[in-house]
Design an enzyme around this catalytic site. Structure first.
Site, mmCIF file in Angstrom:
data_model
loop_
_atom_site.group_PDB
_atom_site.id
_atom_site.type_symbol
_atom_site.label_atom_id
_atom_site.label_comp_id
_atom_site.label_asym_id
_atom_site.label_seq_id
_atom_site.Cartn_x
_atom_site.Cartn_y
_atom_site.Cartn_z
ATOM 1 N N SER A 124 27.547 9.445 -6.594
ATOM 2 C CA SER A 124 28.254 10.247 -7.592
ATOM 3 C C SER A 124 29.489 10.919 -7.021
ATOM 4 O O SER A 124 30.293 11.474 -7.769
ATOM 5 C CB SER A 124 27.311 11.313 -8.165
ATOM 6 O OG SER A 124 26.822 12.152 -7.130
ATOM 7 N N HIS A 145 27.760 4.091 -11.198
ATOM 8 C CA HIS A 145 27.207 5.445 -11.226
ATOM 9 C C HIS A 145 26.456 5.661 -12.545
ATOM 10 O O HIS A 145 27.049 5.925 -13.591
ATOM 11 C CB HIS A 145 28.341 6.474 -11.075
ATOM 12 C CG HIS A 145 27.890 7.883 -11.125
ATOM 13 N ND1 HIS A 145 28.717 8.926 -11.524
ATOM 14 C CD2 HIS A 145 26.690 8.458 -10.838
ATOM 15 C CE1 HIS A 145 28.049 10.056 -11.475
ATOM 16 N NE2 HIS A 145 26.818 9.802 -11.072
ATOM 17 N N GLU A 157 29.309 4.792 -15.069
ATOM 18 C CA GLU A 157 30.668 4.909 -14.567
ATOM 19 C C GLU A 157 30.926 3.792 -13.556
ATOM 20 O O GLU A 157 30.220 3.693 -12.542
ATOM 21 C CB GLU A 157 30.827 6.281 -13.907
ATOM 22 C CG GLU A 157 32.219 6.661 -13.507
ATOM 23 C CD GLU A 157 32.288 8.137 -13.119
ATOM 24 O OE1 GLU A 157 33.253 8.801 -13.532
ATOM 25 O OE2 GLU A 157 31.381 8.626 -12.410
ATOM 26 N N ASN A 195 31.719 13.848 -12.177
ATOM 27 C CA ASN A 195 31.466 15.008 -11.332
ATOM 28 C C ASN A 195 32.716 15.816 -11.035
ATOM 29 O O ASN A 195 32.626 17.016 -10.761
ATOM 30 C CB ASN A 195 30.794 14.577 -10.029
ATOM 31 C CG ASN A 195 29.297 14.408 -10.200
ATOM 32 O OD1 ASN A 195 28.742 14.783 -11.220
ATOM 33 N ND2 ASN A 195 28.644 13.827 -9.228
#
Length: 289
Positions: A124, A145, A157, A195
């Site tokens: 991440s 991800h 992702e 993130n």
């Protein structure tokens, strides 16, 4: 041939934790044969039990029929031997967020797998390019991800490293979509999309609580009702694990500076061992139900 989804029959997952077991489950549900590997038999068994529980809940909710669940479970094999993944066409790494550990895994897989096999990481925050440098096939390395919990969340992702080929990127999108996920794409920059934006949001929620702006309940309620998110920042931090959130904040702080500096209360909670749902106490308290 790069980009050929038809060439992907067997998927390997390295790591049988929450994310790894979830990835193995959705891959098997989509019809792929799956090897799920971890370093200890107990960890593998825990991962398989987690999959059994998850599939049972999906059946109870009517999201999956019993036959599909049984077929999916039969497609998953657990192992502690990395060599068992040697015939996999696509391997997804989901071990701890430590660069040296992940690079060791990638280097070992690079030696083990056929030259036309692909490698993906569920990281991440860590650099896809740096992870790919541990292999002789960086053009076949990509970030995938997944969001937690993997069987429930719709998104994946796709993160493109410096040397990730266009064909590998297309294959990653196609595979994620075949696992019944929707995708978005990010360049290999710290935090990617999710993130990079999510961690400051959690951090500021923790700071607001620590500074007495509002109760934890009102912070989360305000964000749910005011921005239409399903969980507020403190609830979400408990859900993903305060240790995971802290590690992500520390990584981004190192890369991007003080705007990502972890909140003091977040560090204190982790130091106390109050990590959220997985320990029963975080910002909130949880019971078995």
């Amino acid at each position: 041939m790069y980009g050929d989804l038809d060439a992907i029959e067997r998927i390997g997952v390295v790591g049988a934790g929450t994310m790894g077991s979830g990835i193995a489950q959705v891959a098997a549900t989509a019809g792929y044969d799956v090897w799920m590997r971890d370093i200890e038999t107990e960890l593998v068994e825990d991962g398989l039990a987690r999959i059994d529980d998850s599939l049972a809940r999906l059946v109870d909710r009517g999201d999956v029929d019993e036959g599909t669940a049984e077929d999916a479970r039969e497609r998953i094999r657990g192992t502690t031997e990395l060599d068992d993944l040697s015939d996999c066409d696509f391997v997804i790494e989901a071990v701890v967020e430590e660069m040296n550990i992940k690079q060791d895994v990638f280097s070992s897989l690079d030696d083990l797998l056929d030259a036309d096999a692909y490698l993906a990481t569920n990281t991440s925050t860590l650099s896809i390019t740096t992870l790919a440098s541990a292999t002789e096939r960086p053009e076949q390395v990509v970030g995938l991800h997944f969001m937690n919990p993997v069987p429930i969340m719709d998104g994946v992702e796709v993160v493109v490293g410096e040397k990730t080929s266009a064909a590998t990127t297309e294959l990653a999108h196609a595979l994620a979509e075949d696992l019944d996920k929707e995708t978005w794409e990010a360049d290999d920059k710290p935090g990617f999309v999710t993130n990079r934006i999510l961690i400051p949001w959690i951090n500021e929620g923790v700071r607001a609580y620590d500074e007495g702006v509002a109760s934890k309940e009102d912070i989360d309620r305000g964000m749910r009702l005011g921005t239409n998110v399903p969980m507020g920042p403190l609830e979400l931090a408990d859900h993903i694990g305060l240790d995971v959130a802290l590690h992500a904040a520390e990584t981004l702080h190192e890369e991007l500076g003080d705007r990502y500096k972890p909140a003091y209360l977040l560090k204190r909670k982790v130091a106390a061992g109050d990590l959220g749902k997985k320990t029963g106490v975080g910002f909130y308290e949880y019971d078995e139900s």
